[in-house]
Design an enzyme around this catalytic site. Structure first.
Site, PDB file in Angstrom:
ATOM      1  N   PRO A 103     -10.549 -47.460  30.282  1.00  0.00           N
ATOM      2  CA  PRO A 103     -11.453 -46.650  31.102  1.00  0.00           C
ATOM      3  C   PRO A 103     -10.775 -46.108  32.357  1.00  0.00           C
ATOM      4  CG  PRO A 103     -12.103 -48.982  31.121  1.00  0.00           C
ATOM      5  CD  PRO A 103     -11.016 -48.840  30.116  1.00  0.00           C
ATOM      6  N   GLU A 130     -10.437 -57.580  30.158  1.00  0.00           N
ATOM      7  CA  GLU A 130     -10.219 -56.730  31.339  1.00  0.00           C
ATOM      8  C   GLU A 130      -8.978 -55.857  31.207  1.00  0.00           C
ATOM      9  OE1 GLU A 130     -12.424 -56.471  33.976  1.00  0.00           O
ATOM     10  OE2 GLU A 130     -13.591 -57.593  32.506  1.00  0.00           O
ATOM     11  N   ARG A 172      -8.624 -34.475  12.500  1.00  0.00           N
ATOM     12  CA  ARG A 172      -9.296 -33.322  11.892  1.00  0.00           C
ATOM     13  C   ARG A 172      -8.593 -32.013  12.237  1.00  0.00           C
ATOM     14  NH1 ARG A 172     -12.640 -30.544  14.873  1.00  0.00           N
ATOM     15  NH2 ARG A 172     -14.106 -30.009  13.245  1.00  0.00           N
ATOM     16  N   ASP A 187     -14.956 -24.282  16.383  1.00  0.00           N
ATOM     17  CA  ASP A 187     -15.698 -25.381  16.991  1.00  0.00           C
ATOM     18  C   ASP A 187     -15.764 -25.276  18.504  1.00  0.00           C
ATOM     19  OD1 ASP A 187     -16.445 -26.803  14.774  1.00  0.00           O
ATOM     20  OD2 ASP A 187     -14.573 -27.927  14.679  1.00  0.00           O
TER      21      ASP A 187
HETATM   22 CL1  6GU Z   1     -10.429 -45.725  26.262  1.00  0.00          CL
HETATM   23  N1  6GU Z   1     -11.588 -48.047  26.765  1.00  0.00           N
HETATM   24  C1  6GU Z   1     -12.594 -48.784  27.253  1.00  0.00           C
HETATM   25  N2  6GU Z   1     -12.542 -50.116  27.136  1.00  0.00           N
HETATM   26  N3  6GU Z   1     -13.634 -48.274  27.874  1.00  0.00           N
HETATM   27  C2  6GU Z   1     -13.661 -46.938  27.973  1.00  0.00           C
HETATM   28  C3  6GU Z   1     -12.667 -46.112  27.480  1.00  0.00           C
HETATM   29  C4  6GU Z   1     -11.637 -46.702  26.865  1.00  0.00           C
HETATM   30  N4  6GU Z   1     -12.978 -44.832  27.750  1.00  0.00           N
HETATM   31  C5  6GU Z   1     -14.120 -44.875  28.390  1.00  0.00           C
HETATM   32  N5  6GU Z   1     -14.544 -46.143  28.531  1.00  0.00           N
END
Ligand code: 6GU
Length: 251
Positions: A103, A130, A172, A187
């Site tokens: 994230p 984590e 894709r 798209d």
């Molecule tokens: Cl790539 N990993 C995780 N654990 N949470 C996320 C993410 C990735 N992208 C958004 N939230």
């Protein structure tokens, strides 16, 4: 499937995770078919294969305190050594990219999917808890290009679902994976705008009509209508995608 003597140059994807079963959907539908005909070669590796203790430990408490657990450098280091070795990469040396879903990564986009789709070899390192001890990322960066990538502004329990999303978006775009190249080119995001509404038969359904221009046979008028719809939808839903100043076109 009769391939004759056509040599299909495939894309190779390796995935490392403690939940290899999570990737069963990659056997379904378009991707399953692409794998069967050799356009795609996907291998899923269980990180615990590279543990050496009885409990097959992959995590420990974070240095400096804080909640959750951090994935150990030892199994990850050995997994990447094996999976990213020249041996496993003999015909694509130097063309491997490591993608670490997190994230806190760079936002994933259509543009990145296009770039990744031209790489002969991608390795996804899916962390849980984590995250992975950062020295693993630093060590890998010394030997290969490494991208830490996020799929959006929310937190998932691990990188697995994010890797599935990215793999579907990337594969894709590989020629031959989706039967109709025109549909891929039209798209949302491929054109820089969101795609407008689409319709099929019958012409009248529950009293609702297909927009007459789509049945007019006037290809220029149809293209213009589709462009206007795309512009309107983008301006209302994703104004951030429009070039600066183009809001005037909408009035
Ligand atoms: Cl790539 N990993 C995780 N654990 N949470 C996320 C993410 C990735 N992208 C958004 N939230």
């Amino acid at each position: 499937m009769a391939l004759g003597c056509v040599i299909v140059v495939g894309v190779r994807i390796d995935i490392i995770s403690i939940f290899p079963d999570y990737f069963a959907p990659l056997r379904q539908a378009l991707l399953g078919k692409a794998r069967n005909v050799g356009l795609l070669d996907i291998s899923v590796h269980d990180l615990r294969r590279w543990t050496h203790d009885l409990h097959r430990t992959v995590d420990d408490t974070p240095c400096g305190g804080g909640g959750g657990m951090v994935m150990l450098p030892q199994p990850w280091g050995e997994a990447l050594d094996d999976v990213c070795s020249d041996d496993a990469n003999s015909d694509a040396a130097g063309a491997l990219r490591l993608i670490v879903p997190t994230p806190s990564g760079t936002p994933f986009s259509h543009r990145m999917a296009v770039r990744y789709a031209t790489q002969p070899r991608l390795v996804f390192a899916c962390g849980r808890y984590e995250g992975i001890d950062y020295r693993v990322i630093e060590d890998a960066t010394m030997r290969m290009p490494v991208d830490e990538v996020s799929i959006g502004d929310y937190v998932l329990a691990g990188g697995e679902a994010a890797a599935l999303v990215m793999i579907e978006a990337i594969t894709r775009l590989i020629p031959g994976v989706v039967g109709n190249a025109t549909s891929v080119a039209e798209d949302s995001f491929a054109t820089g705008l969101l795609e407008g509404p689409v319709y099929t038969k019958p012409q009248t359904w529950r009293g609702y009509e297909v927009p007459p221009v789509l049945l007019s046979g006037d290809h220029a008028a149809i293209a213009r209508w589709k462009y206007e719809q795309a512009l309107h939808r983008t301006a209302t839903r994703r104004p951030d995608l429009l070039p600066a100043g183009s809001d005037r076109l909408e009035q």
